[in-house]
Design a protein around this motif. Structure first.
Motif, PDB file in Angstrom:
ATOM      1  N   ALA A 162       1.539  -1.131  -3.481  1.00 56.31           N
ATOM      2  CA  ALA A 162       2.070  -0.798  -2.156  1.00 56.31           C
ATOM      3  C   ALA A 162       2.106  -2.037  -1.266  1.00 56.31           C
ATOM      4  CB  ALA A 162       1.215   0.297  -1.514  1.00 56.31           C
ATOM      5  N   ARG A 163       1.084  -2.868  -1.375  1.00 46.83           N
ATOM      6  CA  ARG A 163       1.054  -4.112  -0.607  1.00 46.83           C
ATOM      7  C   ARG A 163       2.207  -5.035  -1.033  1.00 46.83           C
ATOM      8  NH1 ARG A 163      -3.076  -6.537   2.126  1.00 46.83           N
ATOM      9  NH2 ARG A 163      -4.552  -5.022   1.274  1.00 46.83           N
ATOM     10  N   GLN A 164       2.465  -5.114  -2.327  1.00 48.08           N
ATOM     11  CA  GLN A 164       3.557  -5.942  -2.830  1.00 48.08           C
ATOM     12  C   GLN A 164       4.904  -5.416  -2.344  1.00 48.08           C
ATOM     13  OE1 GLN A 164       3.907  -8.690  -4.439  1.00 48.08           O
ATOM     14  NE2 GLN A 164       2.131  -9.124  -5.714  1.00 48.08           N
ATOM     15  N   LEU A 165       5.065  -4.106  -2.336  1.00 47.09           N
ATOM     16  CA  LEU A 165       6.314  -3.521  -1.846  1.00 47.09           C
ATOM     17  C   LEU A 165       6.567  -3.924  -0.401  1.00 47.09           C
ATOM     18  CD1 LEU A 165       6.084   0.101  -3.298  1.00 47.09           C
ATOM     19  CD2 LEU A 165       7.774  -1.622  -3.919  1.00 47.09           C
ATOM     20  N   ALA A 166       5.531  -3.813   0.425  1.00 47.06           N
ATOM     21  CA  ALA A 166       5.675  -4.181   1.839  1.00 47.06           C
ATOM     22  C   ALA A 166       5.955  -5.665   1.993  1.00 47.06           C
ATOM     23  CB  ALA A 166       4.413  -3.790   2.610  1.00 47.06           C
ATOM     24  N   SER A 167       5.323  -6.489   1.155  1.00 41.03           N
ATOM     25  CA  SER A 167       5.527  -7.933   1.226  1.00 41.03           C
ATOM     26  C   SER A 167       6.967  -8.303   0.883  1.00 41.03           C
ATOM     27  CB  SER A 167       4.564  -8.643   0.274  1.00 41.03           C
ATOM     28  OG  SER A 167       4.766 -10.037   0.290  1.00 41.03           O
ATOM     29  N   ARG A 168       7.514  -7.701  -0.170  1.00 40.05           N
ATOM     30  CA  ARG A 168       8.903  -7.957  -0.537  1.00 40.05           C
ATOM     31  C   ARG A 168       9.846  -7.517   0.571  1.00 40.05           C
ATOM     32  NH1 ARG A 168      10.380  -5.009  -5.783  1.00 40.05           N
ATOM     33  NH2 ARG A 168      12.416  -5.751  -5.124  1.00 40.05           N
ATOM     34  N   ALA A 169       9.601  -6.338   1.118  1.00 42.10           N
ATOM     35  CA  ALA A 169      10.462  -5.835   2.189  1.00 42.10           C
ATOM     36  C   ALA A 169      10.385  -6.738   3.409  1.00 42.10           C
ATOM     37  CB  ALA A 169      10.036  -4.414   2.555  1.00 42.10           C
ATOM     38  N   ARG A 170       9.193  -7.229   3.709  1.00 37.74           N
ATOM     39  CA  ARG A 170       9.006  -8.090   4.886  1.00 37.74           C
ATOM     40  C   ARG A 170       9.824  -9.364   4.756  1.00 37.74           C
ATOM     41  NH1 ARG A 170       3.907  -8.608   4.326  1.00 37.74           N
ATOM     42  NH2 ARG A 170       3.509  -6.517   5.178  1.00 37.74           N
ATOM     43  N   ARG A 171       9.874  -9.938   3.545  1.00 41.38           N
ATOM     44  CA  ARG A 171      10.666 -11.155   3.342  1.00 41.38           C
ATOM     45  C   ARG A 171      12.141 -10.888   3.610  1.00 41.38           C
ATOM     46  NH1 ARG A 171       7.125 -12.114  -1.075  1.00 41.38           N
ATOM     47  NH2 ARG A 171       8.600 -11.249  -2.570  1.00 41.38           N
TER      48      ARG A 171
END
Length: 292
Positions: free
Chosen positions: A151-160
């Motif tokens: 879930a953290r990785q998903l948010a990180s990708r979306a943030r970029r």
């Protein structure tokens, strides 16, 4: 007080917050209304036994409804939402209502809603809930059926992607995205440097997670020439796939995913490639192999 009355009271008390969550997740006022109606039906069936965090519990129900709606939208291959006109958030309350002023002050701008439509459903859920509503990744993980790390990785990708937005008209529909990824794979396999360059944005980047770096990938590669050189003559065994609903490539020797290539595409050009190899993260992806 009967349980149904208790639930109705909770729902009404937090209705504005829940509508704001649904609107940010879906980008549509009418769909936000539909989401709240469906959430109330689920809520009334679920009951209120052992509920300790009412706002969090209600937010989770609304988010799960929104995730289902986003995935249905992908399945139907609808065009991304084109938002125009005044922000519907502005109509929640009268202008002199302090609560309304708080809601409007942090509301999502129309341009950002269009950018969010470029995200895969799980990415959008993770980013909006965490970055806009401070929902912990442990709770988001339960909503998207992933691990907290995923879930953290998903948010990180979306943030970029959100931090480097393109104009609303610059989006590329899902069918065209699949064609671009397929062309990229073919050019990579053939070592066709010119064809790769034609598919890449001049400022394209490749970023690799820690596991991919430990396997020999560069952590960050910038620029079309460098990215084309990185991929020319490679991707021989990569397969086309849908990665959380978005077209990408997967290297899966023996049927087991080892590396995922997730693409960000705008203006018919690839603007970012994520190389993801963390085993825990890969297990949590929703992957549909397309063959070909």
């Amino acid at each position: 007080m009967e349980e149904k009355d208790l639930l109705a009271g909770w729902f009404q008390q937090h209705r504005d917050h829940l509508w704001a969550v649904a609107y940010r997740l879906l980008g549509s006022a009418s769909e936000a209304d539909d989401a709240l109606q469906e959430a109330w039906l689920r809520l009334s069936r679920a009951g209120a036994e052992d509920v300790r965090n009412v706002p969090g519990w209600l937010t989770t129900i609304v988010a799960r409804v929104a995730l289902s709606m986003l995935r249905d939208r992908r399945t139907r291959r609808e065009e991304p939402l084109r938002v125009s006109g005044p922000d519907p958030m502005a109509g929640l309350r009268e202008a002199d209502d302090p609560e309304h002023e708080v809601v409007v002050a942090d509301s999502v701008g129309l341009a950002l809603l269009v950018v969010l439509d470029m995200l895969a459903p799980a990415e959008r859920i993770a980013f909006v809930l965490h970055d806009m509503f401070a929902v912990p990744f442990g709770e988001i993980a339960l909503i998207v059926n992933r691990s907290p790390a995923a879930a953290r990785q998903l948010a990180s990708r979306a943030r970029r992607r959100v931090q480097h937005p393109t104009a609303p008209e610059a989006g590329t529909d899902s069918v065209r995205q699949r064609e671009i990824v397929a062309a990229f794979r073919a050019a990579s396999r053939d070592g066709d440097f010119a064809a790769l360059l034609a598919l890449l944005d001049p400022d394209v980047e490749i970023s690799a997670d820690r596991t991919a770096v430990l396997s020999g990938a560069s952590r960050l590669v910038r620029g079309a020439d460098s990215v084309a050189e990185t991929f020319a003559g490679r991707a021989q065994a990569a397969e086309l796939a849908l990665i959380d609903g978005a077209p990408g490539l997967v290297w899966a020797p023996g049927g087991r995913p080892r590396i995922v290539f997730a693409f960000t595409i705008a203006n018919d050009r690839i603007t970012h490639v994520d190389l993801l190899a963390d085993p825990e993260y890969l297990e949590d992806f929703e992957l549909v192999m397309l063959g070909g």
